[in-house]
Design an enzyme around this catalytic site. Structure first.
Site: not given
Length: 347
Positions: A111, A185, A187, A312
């Site tokens: 990342h 990213h 959640y 993603e």
């Protein structure tokens, strides 16, 4: 006529003393999203459920201090290169570049490195349009930032539409050949909390990219048919994860090769909230929060394994080291561009 609103407040300062703001976007239907200039983080996203109540469907923290730690990349923009690069090495035009190996015990770059875009403070510009409120985030990454070549001028736009969509538009330009792979990213938990086992998921992918013991693609592109990665029909996540556990996997952390711009649909029976995902990217990393370590989240929630999932949208992991994968090299005069759209509804 009310098209939506944008408000701004101070959220604190980083350990380096840089001020961070939180923007609150509200569309004409009352859907609300809160975004930090630190990491472009989506901190809250409130959408209506089947009973007319609004539910915050994203994982997040209460303080900037927690976001500066944030081992799970909760809510962040990720770059310069999302996902993993084997041994942190790649080559462009015969020149080999070495990046930091920050992927815990694995010999990979993850990342974007130790201080990727998830830890940068972005400049923000808000506006109200007939389609809904828009927040544009900009960051200028200098040549050599985390080892990547070339200056990179990046812009990410969040549009909270009056059709209850979150549109994310990414653009980037460079002055030297470099690699770029940006994503978001966040959640999600469409129940607003607890485990995600009752979520029903569909992924529009006939193929996936198998990985080795370091979670690096082998280079093969394999069919999902007759595997545990076949999620083309409605599947309860708890059942699917249980089968994966029997094969010594903790859950999903896999790149799927998308069939079309329609990427996925997820639905939670308890709230009736559904989410459809469309993207111009070729791949989708589906992650079920397998390694969340028990973080203290908003409203006293505990974020451990399987309390959220990520969709993603991106190019494939380790793409620079696989000629058969879609190209991630950006050159001067070219524009990196992609769009992802999350559509929220009720079933």
């Amino acid at each position: 006529m009310f098209f939506g609103s944008i408000d701004k407040r101070e959220f604190g300062a980083t350990t380096e003393g840089i001020a961070v703001q939180e923007y609150t976007l509200v569309n004409k239907n009352g859907v609300m999203m809160k975004v930090l200039t630190y990491g472009g983080i989506i901190r809250e996203l409130w959408v209506p459920d089947k009973n007319g109540n609004f539910v915050d469907i994203v994982l997040g923290f209460n303080s900037l201090e927690e976001y500066e730690r944030n081992p799970g990349y909760l809510g962040t923009l990720v770059g310069r290169f999302a996902n993993r690069i084997a041994y942190g090495k790649f080559e462009i035009d015969g020149v080999t570049y070495q990046l930091a190996l920050n992927d815990k015990e694995r010999p990979n770059t993850l990342h974007g490195g130790y201080k990727g875009f998830n830890k940068k403070v972005w400049k923000a510009f808000g506006e109200i349009t007939p389609n809904g409120p828009i927040l544009t985030l900009k960051y200028f990454s200098h040549d050599g930032d985390e080892g990547f070549p070339g200056d990179l001028d990046v812009s990410v736009t969040y549009t909270l539409t009056n059709e209850n969509e979150l549109k994310i538009d990414y653009t980037a330009t460079t002055n030297r050949p470099t690699i770029v792979n940006l994503t978001q990213h966040t959640y999600f938990n469409l129940a607003g909390g607890g485990k995600i086992y009752d979520h029903i998921v569909v992924l529009n992918a006939d193929k996936y990219t198998p990985v080795n013991e370091n979670l690096i693609p082998t280079g093969d592109i394999m069919p999902v048919e007759d595997t545990l990665y076949d999620l083309r029909k409605e599947t309860r996540l708890g059942d699917a994860i249980e089968k994966l556990k029997n094969s010594n996997a903790k859950g999903y952390d896999n790149n799927f090769v998308l069939n079309s711009e329609f990427a996925a649909k997820v639905y939670e029976p308890s709230t009736g909230i559904s989410m459809e995902l469309y993207t111009t990217q070729p791949g989708l990393q589906f992650y079920t929060g397998n390694y969340l370590p028990g973080l203290n989240g908003k409203r006293g929630q505990n974020y451990d394994a399987h309390t959220g999932f990520c969709l993603e949208t991106q190019h494939f992991p380790d793409s620079p080291n696989h000629e058969n994968f879609p190209n991630t090299v950006l050159r001067p005069g070219e524009i990196y561009k992609h769009r992802s759209v999350f559509k929220f509804g009720i079933i």
